[in-house]
Design a protein around this motif. Structure first.
Motif, PDB file in Angstrom:
ATOM      1  N   PHE A  87     123.719  19.505  73.753  1.00 43.75           N
ATOM      2  CA  PHE A  87     122.941  19.493  72.519  1.00 43.75           C
ATOM      3  C   PHE A  87     122.618  18.046  72.183  1.00 43.75           C
ATOM      4  O   PHE A  87     123.151  17.114  72.805  1.00 43.75           O
ATOM      5  N   LEU A  88     121.719  17.861  71.246  1.00 41.32           N
ATOM      6  CA  LEU A  88     121.286  16.522  70.866  1.00 41.32           C
ATOM      7  C   LEU A  88     121.869  16.158  69.508  1.00 41.32           C
ATOM      8  O   LEU A  88     121.829  16.949  68.566  1.00 41.32           O
ATOM      9  N   GLY A  90     120.805  13.519  67.175  1.00 41.80           N
ATOM     10  CA  GLY A  90     119.697  12.572  67.092  1.00 41.80           C
ATOM     11  C   GLY A  90     118.964  12.581  68.428  1.00 41.80           C
ATOM     12  O   GLY A  90     118.426  13.591  68.852  1.00 41.80           O
ATOM     13  N   THR A  91     118.984  11.446  69.133  1.00 39.03           N
ATOM     14  CA  THR A  91     118.372  11.371  70.467  1.00 39.03           C
ATOM     15  C   THR A  91     119.428  11.281  71.564  1.00 39.03           C
ATOM     16  O   THR A  91     119.081  11.140  72.737  1.00 39.03           O
ATOM     17  N   THR A  92     120.714  11.363  71.188  1.00 36.45           N
ATOM     18  CA  THR A  92     121.798  11.238  72.162  1.00 36.45           C
ATOM     19  C   THR A  92     122.144  12.595  72.752  1.00 36.45           C
ATOM     20  O   THR A  92     122.333  13.574  72.026  1.00 36.45           O
ATOM     21  N   VAL A  93     122.231  12.661  74.076  1.00 35.66           N
ATOM     22  CA  VAL A  93     122.629  13.890  74.757  1.00 35.66           C
ATOM     23  C   VAL A  93     124.146  14.036  74.664  1.00 35.66           C
ATOM     24  O   VAL A  93     124.886  13.126  75.033  1.00 35.66           O
ATOM     25  N   ILE A  94     124.604  15.184  74.174  1.00 33.77           N
ATOM     26  CA  ILE A  94     126.025  15.433  73.981  1.00 33.77           C
ATOM     27  C   ILE A  94     126.457  16.591  74.873  1.00 33.77           C
ATOM     28  O   ILE A  94     125.840  17.662  74.856  1.00 33.77           O
ATOM     29  N   SER A 181     118.534   6.698  85.726  1.00 37.22           N
ATOM     30  CA  SER A 181     119.785   6.753  84.974  1.00 37.22           C
ATOM     31  C   SER A 181     119.670   7.716  83.802  1.00 37.22           C
ATOM     32  O   SER A 181     118.587   7.915  83.242  1.00 37.22           O
ATOM     33  N   LEU A 182     120.795   8.298  83.458  1.00 36.78           N
ATOM     34  CA  LEU A 182     120.900   9.175  82.293  1.00 36.78           C
ATOM     35  C   LEU A 182     122.157   8.800  81.519  1.00 36.78           C
ATOM     36  O   LEU A 182     123.243   8.718  82.098  1.00 36.78           O
ATOM     37  N   SER A 183     122.005   8.560  80.235  1.00 35.28           N
ATOM     38  CA  SER A 183     123.149   8.254  79.380  1.00 35.28           C
ATOM     39  C   SER A 183     123.456   9.459  78.506  1.00 35.28           C
ATOM     40  O   SER A 183     122.546  10.104  77.974  1.00 35.28           O
ATOM     41  N   LEU A 184     124.731   9.758  78.353  1.00 31.36           N
ATOM     42  CA  LEU A 184     125.157  10.864  77.502  1.00 31.36           C
ATOM     43  C   LEU A 184     126.523  10.553  76.914  1.00 31.36           C
ATOM     44  O   LEU A 184     127.199   9.612  77.337  1.00 31.36           O
ATOM     45  N   SER A 185     126.923  11.347  75.949  1.00 28.43           N
ATOM     46  CA  SER A 185     128.204  11.162  75.287  1.00 28.43           C
ATOM     47  C   SER A 185     129.052  12.404  75.476  1.00 28.43           C
ATOM     48  O   SER A 185     128.545  13.529  75.409  1.00 28.43           O
TER      49      SER A 185
END
Length: 235
Positions: A87-88, A90-94, A181-185
Motif C-alpha cells: 500500500f502507499l 503518501g508516495t512511499t511503497v509500504i 531501483s525501487l525504494s520501499l519501507s
C-alpha cells in the motif's frame, strides 16, 4: 537546473565534451542531448539539481537532485515490477514485514539469455545474502524473492533494491549495462498496547470461571500505529 561533476576529489561544475562549461536550461523537464557530456569512470557521476520556487517569491525554494552516470557503452532499459501486496503511505511503497517480497527485472533486450542480472539491497539485510531459505532465487537471477516471516529485512526501515543487467565483452569487461531501483519501507507492527481476557460482569479482571456457563471478554487497548484506523482480529 544546475549540474555538478562529482569524483573522488570533490565536485566541480559540469563541462561538455569539448571542455567548455555545460549550462543546463530551465523548466520542469531537463533534456541532455547525446554526446553533450563526456562519459564518467565508475567512481564518478553527474548530479543534476532542480530548484523550484513560486513566481511571487513568497515561499521557500525547494530542491531535488538525481545522480547519473554517462557510459560509453550501450545501455539497457531495465524495468522492475513488484509482485507483492503493498500500500502507499503518501508516495512511499509500504510492504508488511511478514509478507514475502517478490521483485522481477526485465532487461529490455530481445535476447535476454545473453545478459547477466544481479541484485543489490541497501542497507544490507539482517540475514546473510547466501541464505537460500530467505533468498531462494539468489541474487543473480531476474527474480528476487525475500521470504517473509524470517526476519531477513528489519521492520520499520527503508530499503532500496537495485537490479543491474549487464553483458560482458570478449575481453571480460562490461560491454553494456543498465539498472533500475525501487525504494520501499518495511511496515512495522502496532506498538504500546495491551490485551486481556476477563470474566464478563466481574469486579476487576477475573481470569477463571465455569466452562460453558460463564462468558469471557477479550479486549485490546492503547495500541498505536501511524496507519489508522487499526483493525483487530481475535482467534
Amino acid at each position: 537546473w544546475s549540474c555538478q561533476y562529482v569524483d573522488g576529489d570533490g565536485s566541480s561544475p559540469c563541462s561538455d565534451s569539448e571542455g567548455s562549461a555545460w549550462v543546463p536550461g530551465t523548466g520542469p523537464v531537463l533534456q541532455v542531448a547525446a554526446d553533450s557530456l563526456p562519459s564518467t569512470p565508475d567512481s564518478s557521476s553527474y548530479v543534476f539539481t532542480v530548484a523550484a520556487r513560486d513566481a511571487a517569491g513568497l515561499k521557500a525554494t525547494s530542491y531535488a537532485s538525481v545522480t547519473a552516470q554517462v557510459v560509453a557503452a550501450d545501455t539497457y532499459e531495465v524495468q522492475m515490477d513488484l509482485f507483492s501486496d503493498y500500500f502507499l503511505r503518501g508516495t512511499t511503497v509500504i510492504v508488511n514485514s511478514d509478507d514475502t517480497l517478490i521483485l522481477t527485472a526485465s532487461c529490455g533486450s530481445a535476447d535476454e539469455s545473453n545478459l547477466d542480472c544481479g541484485w543489490t539491497i541497501s542497507p544490507a539485510p539482517v540475514a546473510s545474502l547466501d541464505s537460500l531459505s530467505m533468498f531462494p532465487a539468489g541474487l543473480q537471477d531476474s527474480t528476487l524473492i525475500v521470504m517473509g516471516g524470517y526476519g531477513a529485512l528489519a521492520a520499520g526501515l527503508d530499503y532500496t533494491f537495485t537490479a543491474r543487467c549487464s553483458k560482458a565483452s570478449v575481453n571480460g569487461g562490461v560491454q553494456s549495462w543498465g539498472e533500475s531501483s525501487l525504494s520501499l519501507s518495511l511496515n512495522d507492527a502496532p506498538l504500546g498496547g495491551t490485551c486481556k481476557v476477563c470474566l464478563l460482569g466481574s469486579s476487576g479482571c477475573v481470569k477463571t470461571g465455569s466452562p460453558i456457563v460463564d462468558t469471557f471478554r477479550a479486549s485490546c487497548s492503547n495500541w498505536a500505529d501511524q496507519d489508522t484506523p487499526l483493525l483487530y482480529r481475535f482467534g
